[in-house]
Write a protein that holds these residues in place. Structure first.
Motif, PDB file in Angstrom:
ATOM      1  N   SER A 102       6.754  66.649  76.347  1.00 41.86           N
ATOM      2  CA  SER A 102       8.208  66.836  76.362  1.00 41.86           C
ATOM      3  C   SER A 102       8.577  68.308  76.258  1.00 41.86           C
ATOM      4  O   SER A 102       9.529  68.776  76.893  1.00 41.86           O
ATOM      5  CB  SER A 102       8.857  66.041  75.230  1.00 41.86           C
ATOM      6  OG  SER A 102       8.375  66.467  73.962  1.00 41.86           O
ATOM      7  N   THR A 105       7.760  69.948  79.629  1.00 40.88           N
ATOM      8  CA  THR A 105       8.761  69.570  80.633  1.00 40.88           C
ATOM      9  C   THR A 105       9.995  70.460  80.536  1.00 40.88           C
ATOM     10  O   THR A 105      10.488  70.993  81.553  1.00 40.88           O
ATOM     11  CB  THR A 105       9.170  68.096  80.460  1.00 40.88           C
ATOM     12  OG1 THR A 105       8.023  67.267  80.677  1.00 40.88           O
ATOM     13  CG2 THR A 105      10.258  67.710  81.436  1.00 40.88           C
ATOM     14  N   VAL A 130       2.865  65.733  83.799  1.00 43.37           N
ATOM     15  CA  VAL A 130       3.821  66.839  83.819  1.00 43.37           C
ATOM     16  C   VAL A 130       3.242  68.027  84.584  1.00 43.37           C
ATOM     17  O   VAL A 130       3.916  68.632  85.427  1.00 43.37           O
ATOM     18  CB  VAL A 130       4.192  67.254  82.383  1.00 43.37           C
ATOM     19  CG1 VAL A 130       4.982  68.561  82.368  1.00 43.37           C
ATOM     20  CG2 VAL A 130       4.989  66.145  81.699  1.00 43.37           C
ATOM     21  N   SER A 134       4.586  69.376  88.375  1.00 43.68           N
ATOM     22  CA  SER A 134       5.203  70.710  88.398  1.00 43.68           C
ATOM     23  C   SER A 134       4.402  71.733  89.183  1.00 43.68           C
ATOM     24  O   SER A 134       4.933  72.753  89.607  1.00 43.68           O
ATOM     25  CB  SER A 134       5.398  71.226  86.970  1.00 43.68           C
ATOM     26  OG  SER A 134       4.136  71.463  86.357  1.00 43.68           O
TER      27      SER A 134
END
Length: 282
Positions: A102, A105, A130, A134
């Motif tokens: 988290s 992110t 993640v 990305s």
């Protein structure tokens, strides 16, 4: 050797690169509390960049031995405003030092390019996704235990062989999970679940650790094993030994160096590269 980072490439074929440490925590072992406010953090980042850092590594949770976990919301509150502010004025590489998906992110959305994960993407099952989605550069570090437990009598039968096997497993697992292998680099985690002799043995054999063709990142800046060798607890007496290690390990082929004191380490890299006949232009 090139490290792919969010669609860009950092060329590590000839020139060593310094990653400057920017801790925005109240309890880091070296500079806790000094850069907690956004403007103070930004000023320090500017100093690191002016001294030659090509990557700024922003951390919001201390990973010193015995440290406690910080809630993700607090870590985000500490790091994301700094990353967002730095991205507005600098187009260099920004790293988020976290093992929480988290946090990564939010940091990546704010402008970070790299995820520097002390757990080697094992601490949070969502982290691999993640990083994959990305296209971030990823630092896969080795740590035995957790920051809270890692220095409670760490043990290895063969520390070099075990880290080499760990990195090979991480490469295979993360590639199978869909990560672009070109986005990966590896960090032996000096001082993270290693005793004094383990650290020295790893430094003697850095050329045997990372999978062939992959860059190694070394973070030894101001580590306690330096103080043990010197017989001193003073942090300010660890900077020049850090420079010595940077110079020695660059000669061994280590191209990424994570440090607090940027300028002397950059200068050490350039001097070694001159001796090795690396063109100044890189």
């Amino acid at each position: 050797m090139k490290w792919r980072i969010k669609g860009r490439e950092l060329d590590l074929a000839r020139r060593g690169v310094v990653m400057g440490i920017l801790n925005v925590t109240p309890d880091s072992f070296s500079d806790g509390g000094r850069h907690a406010a956004v403007e103070e953090a930004l000023e320090h980042a500017r100093k690191l960049i002016a001294e030659g850092a090509e990557i700024i590594d922003v951390g919001g949770e201390s990973s010193r031995p015995g440290s406690a976990e910080v809630p993700a919301a607090e870590e985000i509150a500490r790091t994301v405003p700094v990353i967002r502010a730095l991205r507005r004025e600098w187009d260099g590489f920004i790293s988020i030092d976290t093992w929480k998906a988290s946090v990564a992110t939010e940091a990546l959305a704010a402008g970070a390019d790299i995820v520097n994960d002390i757990s080697g993407l094992t601490g949070d099952p969502a982290m691999a996704g993640v990083c994959r989605e990305s296209g971030a550069g990823v630092v896969v570090m080795h740590m035995q235990g957790t920051p809270g437990t890692m220095q409670f009598a760490p043990r290895y039968d063969d520390v070099v062989a075990e880290l080499r096997a760990y990195f090979a497993e991480r490469l295979a697992t993360l590639t199978a999970a869909g990560l672009d292998p070109a986005t990966l680099c590896f960090d032996p985690g000096i001082g993270f679940g290693k005793g004094h002799e383990h650290n020295l043995e790893l430094l003697r054999h850095l050329d045997r650790l990372a999978p062939e063709g992959f860059p190694l990142l070394l973070g030894i800046s101001r580590k306690s094993f330096i103080g043990r060798i010197l017989g001193s607890d003073r942090l300010d007496e660890r900077d020049w030994p850090t420079v010595a290690i940077t110079a020695h390990t660059r000669e061994m082929g280590v191209m990424l160096h994570r440090v607090h004191d940027v300028r002397p380490n950059v200068e050490a890299l350039r001097m070694v590269e001159a001796i090795l006949r690396v063109p100044v232009s890189g």
